[in-house]
Scaffold this active site. Structure first.
Site, mmCIF file in Angstrom:
data_model
loop_
_atom_site.group_PDB
_atom_site.id
_atom_site.type_symbol
_atom_site.label_atom_id
_atom_site.label_comp_id
_atom_site.label_asym_id
_atom_site.label_seq_id
_atom_site.Cartn_x
_atom_site.Cartn_y
_atom_site.Cartn_z
ATOM 1 N N HIS C 37 0.865 -1.187 0.000
ATOM 2 C CA HIS C 37 0.000 0.000 0.000
ATOM 3 C C HIS C 37 0.900 1.235 0.000
ATOM 4 O O HIS C 37 1.637 1.460 0.956
ATOM 5 C CB HIS C 37 -0.909 0.005 1.221
ATOM 6 N N LEU C 38 0.823 2.006 -1.080
ATOM 7 C CA LEU C 38 1.674 3.197 -1.188
ATOM 8 C C LEU C 38 0.912 4.474 -0.835
ATOM 9 O O LEU C 38 1.512 5.541 -0.714
ATOM 10 C CB LEU C 38 2.273 3.300 -2.591
ATOM 11 N N ARG C 39 -0.420 4.368 -0.674
ATOM 12 C CA ARG C 39 -1.249 5.459 -0.138
ATOM 13 C C ARG C 39 -1.393 6.677 -1.054
ATOM 14 O O ARG C 39 -2.103 7.599 -0.708
ATOM 15 C CB ARG C 39 -0.753 5.930 1.230
ATOM 16 N N ASP C 282 2.125 -6.814 2.492
ATOM 17 C CA ASP C 282 0.943 -6.069 2.931
ATOM 18 C C ASP C 282 1.371 -4.813 3.701
ATOM 19 O O ASP C 282 0.752 -4.419 4.688
ATOM 20 C CB ASP C 282 -0.002 -6.936 3.775
ATOM 21 N N PRO C 300 -6.404 -0.825 10.548
ATOM 22 C CA PRO C 300 -5.576 -2.034 10.563
ATOM 23 C C PRO C 300 -4.410 -1.927 9.589
ATOM 24 O O PRO C 300 -4.531 -1.307 8.540
ATOM 25 C CB PRO C 300 -6.563 -3.116 10.117
ATOM 26 N N GLY C 301 -3.290 -2.525 9.946
ATOM 27 C CA GLY C 301 -2.168 -2.597 9.019
ATOM 28 C C GLY C 301 -0.839 -2.290 9.670
ATOM 29 O O GLY C 301 -0.788 -1.624 10.708
#
Lengths: 180, 300, 404
Positions: C37-39, C282, C300-301
């Protein structure tokens, strides 16, 4: 060199208690309206002994109560947590009575100050007096005892250890410490 | 002891000490002047993110009887409602010099988080579906007053255990104090991980010394935890007939607020076996004892 | 060992225009992350394509697949091309966008999968990650539809009705902590359904972040029956367990949640025997305010790019062949990244990383390249350190420092 000097031994303690009982009778017209309030821990058996002696000398039964002043202390923050003991008002209460507080050792006076606060929350006595087995001096508050069993001059670094048969199995007062 | 976050923080000796101190506090509550100077000059903040007037008033009375300054910080209508984070609120409380924060919060574990962010003591007044340790303490106090002991008693906790912070704290505390606890309810509401359990209330009642009924919210019905309020009451509600199956000395408890007619009938709630009113009274004494335990001394 | 490079490709000795001497370091093909996830776009305060690329290069990666749950969602050719271009501009790793399966990740209708496949970003992996494609009919259609361009659906396996309000693994700890449970069966039931759907329509299926022993068993059986399913496991599911939630520190909150020791052991075994094909990070950066709060309100993450290789070494030992397969060759194959995951021999693109196997390092959240600090490994001492990384012969990491 640490030392422990016995100031009052077995028989002495009871003789001193007898004397205090006589003084109370003398100063209070035969202990009229008197109730005894023992300050936990060792003031409690002392108050009971005084009541027993007054009964023996005069045939008068004096109500006895106990006062735990832990919750009134002003040094709670400086000490680790203390267990809380029981406070039991004497039968008939304290309103209008002549309350004699009983404790083993009078030192800084802070315990007595806390006890006076506690008493004022319990009721409104006519007079409050103080009886102690030992006065060792070094007062930090303007408080004095009405009945003193024995004055013991001490150094601040010394400790006065009172033992009573009801709690410690023996009557004894010792002065402990290291000479300067 | 710095914080009271979980009933698991209490060993048997500490828990017993709290109950003993609570007894001394109860004596004070019985006299004309109910106030003690013990916590004079100390500040207790009631930080309530959920409406719970009963619990807040109980803590407020406890703190005031010990002469603490009490600040009520209700999440409604405050900066909290405007989205301030718990951490920012913690810093505000810190700046105000809070010596203790009593927190009620809908999220499990919020008091644990708060304890990382304030220097004062944190007292859990109910967090989500996690714990409510002072409720367990007042229940233990009530049991001890009525039964004279806790060790060896059989305690049944009946109802929505899954969502009950009262049940979690009571299982931990009463077990620590030597009681044998059985959780009772429909399988959908009784997680087997929490301890001994039964799905049959009628089988448990004849052996029970204490029956603690939990509040069952009607909303659980729409989530299919059980089919209907009527069926729930029939299987797990405490009525007169069921009470007569209990031993003569057994008592009935409820942390309130009750759903009369759902988990308990009015006849049972108002009977002499019921301790419901005492539980409320004992709450103040127990909370005084807890505040004294956390604030009445130097932390090493 | 010496690696000879010319025009970004590994060549025979004598033909090189530059030479890399590996010294005592271990040379691995550049790592490939199928799940990052690079957002960007949307949460540039948590991570950007550039900061994430830096973290990736430092972790030994030369390619990462950027998940679609950005804002706006990567569900059109326009958004995937934007992410692709940002990756090219950063120039530290190849950023391969993943496209959303459904419009807005809403699980209601298919996004324009073909348009994303045909775009400059050449999307081949599609995922609604963060959300499960739970409608069985929609899932079936998606699996079928992407066959036209040999795409693959990467499923976030989570039956949503079984995880409403879920906060952590359903078990002893969730019961004790009063946090709503996320039961293993919510993952396993979707995986079971989807391998059968994939078999039915003859499609490829990839399972994201497998977390339970039961899932491993279902995938093992599906593979034995010849179903074309691949699966990934995260570093944190290979190492951490649900007891960590006891602190209520949301740095341990992740979806799917940390499971039990039994699950961890089954995942490790599945990874070794090939039931689980790859490790995928992830990597999920979150801003401080999304983690420094109550557990239930936290997102979460966990971060993963910079610690993944070390966790792999910790879990698998110094089995470099296995690590190269699970972290480079196999993920490149699943994502159809032809220029990655190749063995280090003449003809292969010069994508590789050099690792000091003897080094040990302490994870310091603020010392990481990611803009966020939500690593669950803070303070842990981990084995193995990436020293240099090369992308097409260009050095992206030199002596443990990113070059741009």
């Amino acid at each position: 060199m640490a030392y422990a000097k016995t100031v009052l031994s077995n028989g002495d303690v009871q003789r001193v208690v007898d004397r205090i009982a006589h003084q109370i009778l003398e100063k209070t017209q035969g202990a009229q309206d008197v109730v005894l309030l023992g300050i936990a821990t060792r003031g409690v058996p002392l108050a009971q002994r005084l009541a027993d002696r007054i009964l023996a000398f005069e045939g008068r039964s004096i109500p006895v109560g106990t006062l735990d002043i832990t919750l009134y202390r002003d040094d709670l923050r400086q000490q680790s947590m203390r267990a809380v003991g029981r406070t039991e008002e004497p039968p008939g209460g304290i309103d209008g009575r002549r309350v004699v507080l009983v404790d083993d050792v009078l030192f800084s006076g802070r315990t007595i100050r806390a006890a006076l606060d506690a008493i004022s929350d319990l009721g409104r006595p006519a007079v409050v007096q103080l009886a102690v087995l030992v006065d060792r001096g070094h007062r930090q508050l303007p408080i004095r005892a009405d009945y003193v069993g024995k004055n013991i001059p001490t150094a601040l670094s010394e400790k006065v250890r009172v033992k009573l048969a009801e709690i410690d199995g023996v009557d004894e007062v010792q002065l402990e410490g290291a000479p300067a | 002891m710095k914080h009271l976050l979980s009933a698991a923080d209490l060993d048997a000796a500490t828990a017993t000490e709290i109950l003993d101190i609570a007894a001394s506090m109860a004596a004070v509550s019985g006299r004309e002047i109910k106030k003690l100077p013990t916590l004079r000059g100390r500040t207790v903040v009631n930080l309530f993110y959920e409406d719970s007037t009963r619990t807040r008033i109980s803590f407020e009375a406890a703190a005031k009887r010990l002469s603490a300054d009490v600040i009520n910080f209700s999440a409604k209508g405050s900066s909290v409602a405007k989205g301030e984070s718990l951490k920012d609120t913690a810093w505000t409380l810190q700046a105000m010099g809070a010596d203790a924060v009593v927190i009620r919060h809908p999220a499990s574990g919020a008091p644990h988080r708060l304890a990382n962010w304030v220097e004062g003591s944190v007292l859990n007044a109910g967090d989500g579906t996690h714990e409510h340790p002072t409720q367990a303490l007042l229940d233990a106090y009530t049991i001890r007053s009525r039964m004279g002991k806790i060790d060896g008693l059989q305690v049944a906790i009946v109802g929505d255990v899954l969502h009950s912070r009262v049940a979690r704290s009571n299982v931990l505390l009463l077990t620590t104090l030597g009681a044998k606890v059985t959780l009772v309810g429909p399988p959908t509401l009784v997680p087997s991980e929490l301890g001994e359990y039964s799905y049959d209330l009628d089988a448990v009642l004849p052996e029970a010394d204490v029956v603690m009924m939990l509040r069952v919210q009607r909303e659980r019905m729409t989530d299919s935890y059980f089919p209907s309020a009527r069926e729930y009451s029939r299987r797990y509600g405490l009525d007169g007939a069921r009470v007569r199956r209990m031993p003569d000395h057994a008592i009935v408890m409820h942390p309130g607020p009750m759903n009369r007619g759902m988990e308990i009938t009015p006849e049972v709630a108002d009977s002499p076996r019921s301790t419901i009113v005492e539980q409320v009274t004992n709450g103040v004494s127990v909370r005084m004892a807890c505040l004294y335990l956390l604030l009445g001394g130097k932390h090493s | 060992m010496k690696i000879y490079i010319r025009d970004g490709v590994i060549v025979e000795k004598g033909q090189e225009d530059r030479l890399v001497d590996t010294g005592g370091l271990v040379a691995l093909p550049g790592l490939v992350d199928l799940h990052t996830h690079l957002r960007e776009p949307g949460r540039e305060d948590a991570e950007t394509v550039l900061s994430g690329s830096r973290a990736a290069a430092l972790g030994g990666f030369t390619a990462v697949c950027a998940m679609a749950n950005t804002s706006p969602v990567a569900d059109t050719a326009g958004v995937v091309e934007q992410v692709y271009r940002l990756g090219q501009e950063a120039g530290l790793v190849d950023v391969q966008p993943i496209g959303a399966v459904t419009v807005g990740l809403a699980g209601e209708r298919l996004a324009e999968l073909g348009a994303m496949a045909d775009s400059r970003a050449r999307v081949r992996v599609f995922s609604d990650d963060g959300h499960c494609v739970h409608d069985p009919r929609l899932m079936r259609r998606a699996l079928e539809y992407v066959k036209a361009f040999d795409g693959v659906i990467a499923q976030h396996a989570e039956e949503p009705r079984l995880t409403e309000g879920a906060q952590m693994h359903e078990g002893t700890e969730s019961a004790r902590l009063g946090l709503t449970g996320w039961p293993a069966v919510a993952e396993e039931s979707i995986i079971a359904r989807d391998v059968l759907l994939a078999a039915h329509v003859g499609a490829r299926l990839h399972i994201c972040h497998v977390s339970t022993a039961g899932s491993v068993e279902i995938i093992r059986q599906a593979k034995a029956r010849g179903i074309r399913v691949t699966a990934e496991v995260t570093p944190h599911h290979l190492l951490l367990t649900h007891e960590l939630a006891g602190s209520y520190d949301p740095v341990y909150k992740v979806n799917p949640p940390l499971r039990t020791e039994r699950d961890v052991n089954a995942l490790r075994e599945g990874l070794r025997d090939g039931t689980i094909d790859i490790i995928a990070t992830d990597h999920a950066p979150h801003a401080a305010e999304d983690k420094e709060c109550e557990w239930a309100y936290a997102r979460p993450g966990m971060l993963g790019l910079e610690t993944a290789l070390s966790i792999a070494i910790h879990v698998l030992g110094q089995d470099w062949e296995l690590i190269a397969d699970r972290m480079s060759a196999a993920p490149a194959r699943i994502a159809q990244l032809a220029n990655h995951g190749q063995p280090l021999r003449p003809g292969s693109p010069a994508n590789f990383t050099l690792v000091d196997p003897a080094a040990r390092w302490t994870v310091e959240p603020h010392g990481l390249a990611s803009l966020s600090h939500n690593t669950p490994y803070a303070g842990m001492v981990l084995p193995g350190r990436v020293v240099h990384t090369y992308l097409r012969g260009e050095q992206t990491v030199a002596d443990g420092k990113v070059t741009k």
